[in-house]
Design an enzyme around this catalytic site. Structure first.
Site, PDB file in Angstrom:
ATOM      1  N   LYS A   1       0.876  -1.206  -0.043  1.00 27.31           N
ATOM      2  CA  LYS A   1       0.045  -0.077   0.043  1.00 27.31           C
ATOM      3  C   LYS A   1       0.849   1.413   0.004  1.00 27.31           C
ATOM      4  O   LYS A   1       0.463   2.284  -0.396  1.00 27.31           O
ATOM      5  CB  LYS A   1      -0.995  -0.215   1.242  1.00 27.31           C
ATOM      6  CG  LYS A   1      -1.925  -1.071   0.902  1.00 27.31           C
ATOM      7  CD  LYS A   1      -3.120  -0.876   2.017  1.00 27.31           C
ATOM      8  CE  LYS A   1      -4.331  -2.011   1.736  1.00 27.31           C
ATOM      9  NZ  LYS A   1      -3.813  -3.424   1.859  1.00 27.31           N
TER      10      LYS A   1
HETATM   11  C1  LIG Z   1      -4.450  -4.836   1.066  1.00 29.55           C
HETATM   12  C2  LIG Z   1      -3.758  -5.760   0.926  1.00 29.55           C
HETATM   13  C3  LIG Z   1      -3.983  -6.620   0.028  1.00 29.55           C
HETATM   14  C4  LIG Z   1      -5.203  -6.642  -0.783  1.00 29.55           C
HETATM   15  O1  LIG Z   1      -5.061  -5.629  -1.963  1.00 29.55           O
HETATM   16  P1  LIG Z   1      -6.553  -5.188  -2.461  1.00 29.55           P
HETATM   17  O2  LIG Z   1      -6.032  -3.990  -3.355  1.00 29.55           O
HETATM   18  O3  LIG Z   1      -7.504  -4.850  -1.272  1.00 29.55           O
HETATM   19  O4  LIG Z   1      -7.090  -6.337  -3.141  1.00 29.55           O
HETATM   20  C5  LIG Z   1      -3.328  -7.910  -0.043  1.00 29.55           C
HETATM   21  N1  LIG Z   1      -2.196  -8.191   0.701  1.00 29.55           N
HETATM   22  C6  LIG Z   1      -1.822  -7.028   1.633  1.00 29.55           C
HETATM   23  C7  LIG Z   1      -0.351  -7.153   2.376  1.00 29.55           C
HETATM   24  C8  LIG Z   1      -2.361  -5.744   1.673  1.00 29.55           C
HETATM   25  O5  LIG Z   1      -1.993  -4.972   2.681  1.00 29.55           O
END
Ligand SMILES: *Cc1c(COP(=O)(O)O)cnc(C)c1O
Length: 467
Positions: free
Chosen positions: A110
């Site tokens: 993120k």
């Molecule tokens: C947020 C997240 C996901 C999922 O991503 P999306 O965009 O919500 O599908 C997968 N792995 C980790 C470590 C995350 O923080």
């Protein structure tokens, strides 16, 4: 580039307006009016570019209201906080390519979007001489990435609610040890859903929202999707210079459909066949997997797993894909979403052929995740986190001879050390960033409050950045 709403209820807006709007004013999601196409010649030329240069080439096709030099500067600054020179290194482990998306300040993917979004917000607030109070609730990863995206920024205060005692130690420390004056952590007595409900109620209080210039940093912001498109293209360029077969599949651990939707945009931008299939990988929360395999998009109960950032049922970015599935007709999209809001389900079985042209899917149980972390370590000496393990398990099941699969590694294993150590039966060597966080006596700051909307509202009001 102008942006429109999936529900058709707003006049089109340029990129900077779309970013500030977050959710479209008619309740829909914002999308570019058209997806730019990249010719093979341009694609070949891109092989020479650094990650930052590539990010500029891609983003500038979606952004025409930020001058070139300033956009380049924002991009460079956003990725200067990463500890890998290529920003997202791609490593080769056994039969798979693994794209490490966890080299940012909070060790999860993120950061790639939120470092960029924080800088875009700062730039726009400066230009308009205004301020923003970011408010959000987190179950772990998003909160810390958002805090690191805006810490120290003069025109922004950030308030993040987390459920006391229900997030991991590392996640908690990542948030509460940030000592910048503009960061306000609130631990509530309650669950993530309690926090989320309070945040929603405050955003729905339109007077409050306007008076306090509330801003959201959740996964529906178009700037987040855009920043994520870049690494899919980066991976294709990298892999096609190592493989004879030019087509690539991606395995994407999925929760809110934000990450994999960026892959879908990349697929439509790039020359035909560059991305072959997007493998939608889920844990036991499998609504999206059912959607791909038999068109059944229906809500179940959220089950807690070892990959908590994917413990989601209603995927907030799904409406964007639905819009394309419904021939870019906003009326049909609005109707379908209203139907879903009422009934908690949507029947997409008539669209199976279309969906499966772009997507395929597999699921991983808790036992699969445990085995995958353990086996991958035994066979290749490479340690993966539980989210990445969902994607790796699915990729190994799916892999067809000769077609390269790139797995998205979405978090550093040290972030979920307890789970990982149980699988590899060995103590993890934690990165310095995490050891520092866990040092006893490390200074931290957090307000503990009851899950009471009025109390939180008063707190935000008292500490909000004022114009
Ligand atoms: C947020 C997240 C996901 C999922 O991503 P999306 O965009 O919500 O599908 C997968 N792995 C980790 C470590 C995350 O923080």
């Amino acid at each position: 580039m102008q942006y429109i709403s999936t529900r058709g209820g707003i006049d089109s807006v340029p990129f900077t307006k779309a970013v500030m709007m977050g959710l479209a004013d008619d309740g829909g999601l914002l999308l570019p009016r058209a997806i730019p196409r990249i010719g093979s010649d341009t694609y070949e030329e891109w092989k020479q570019l650094s990650y930052q240069e590539l990010a500029f080439e891609i983003m500038s096709r979606f952004i025409d209201d930020i001058p070139e030099a300033e956009l380049r500067e924002i991009i460079n600054r956003s990725y200067s906080t990463f500890d890998a020179e290529q920003v997202v290194p791609i490593v080769h482990q056994g039969p798979l390519h693994i794209m490490e998306l966890f080299h940012g300040p909070t060790l999860a993917f993120k950061d790639i979007a939120l470092q960029f979004l924080g800088n875009i917000f700062e730039y726009l607030l400066e230009k308009n001489d205004s301020i923003m109070n970011v408010l959000g609730a987190t179950s772990g990863d998003t909160g810390s990435a958002a805090i690191y995206g805006v810490r120290g920024k003069e025109r922004i205060n950030i308030f993040i609610l987390h459920p006391k005692g229900r997030i991991s130690k590392v996640q908690e420390k990542q948030m509460t040890t940030v000592m910048d004056d503009n960061v306000f952590n609130i631990a509530i007595h309650g669950t993530f859903d309690d926090g989320q409900a309070i945040v929603k109620a405050l955003f729905n209080d339109l007077d409050f929202k306007e008076q306090q210039n509330l801003g959201a940093i959740n996964s529906i912001n178009w700037a987040r999707v855009l920043a994520q498109v870049v690494y899919y293209v980066h991976a294709c360029l990298h892999i096609s210079s190592h493989e004879t077969d030019k087509a690539t599949d991606f395995s994407v651990p999925t929760g809110n459909f934000g990450d994999i939707f960026a892959g879908y945009i990349a697929k439509r931008m790039l020359p035909e066949g560059t991305i072959r299939k997007l493998l939608l990988a889920t844990n036991s929360n499998d609504i999206l997997s059912r959607m791909v395999s038999d068109g059944d998009y229906s809500l179940g109960d959220v089950v807690a797993t070892s990959s908590p950032s994917m413990d989601i049922q209603s995927a907030s970015n799904f409406e964007r894909y639905l819009y394309y599935l419904l021939d870019e007709e906003p009326g049909r999209t609005r109707q379908a979403m209203e139907h879903f809001a009422e009934n908690g389900k949507m029947d997409l079985s008539d669209f199976q052929v279309q969906i499966q042209r772009d997507f395929t899917t597999e699921k991983a149980s808790e036992a699969d995740v445990d085995k995958t972390i353990s086996n991958f370590y035994k066979e290749y000496g490479y340690i993966i986190d539980p989210h990445t393990a969902v994607g790796v398990h699915c990729a190994l099941k799916h892999q067809k001879k000769g077609i390269p699969v790139c797995c998205l590694a979405t978090a550093h294993p040290g972030k979920f050390g307890d789970v990982v150590e149980k699988s590899i039966l060995k103590e993890l060597e934690l990165p310095q960033a995490i050891t520092d966080l866990l040092t006893p006596g490390r200074e931290s700051r957090c307000e503990l409050m009851d899950a009471d909307k009025n109390l939180i509202q008063e707190y935000v009001k008292a500490h909000a950045k004022k114009t």
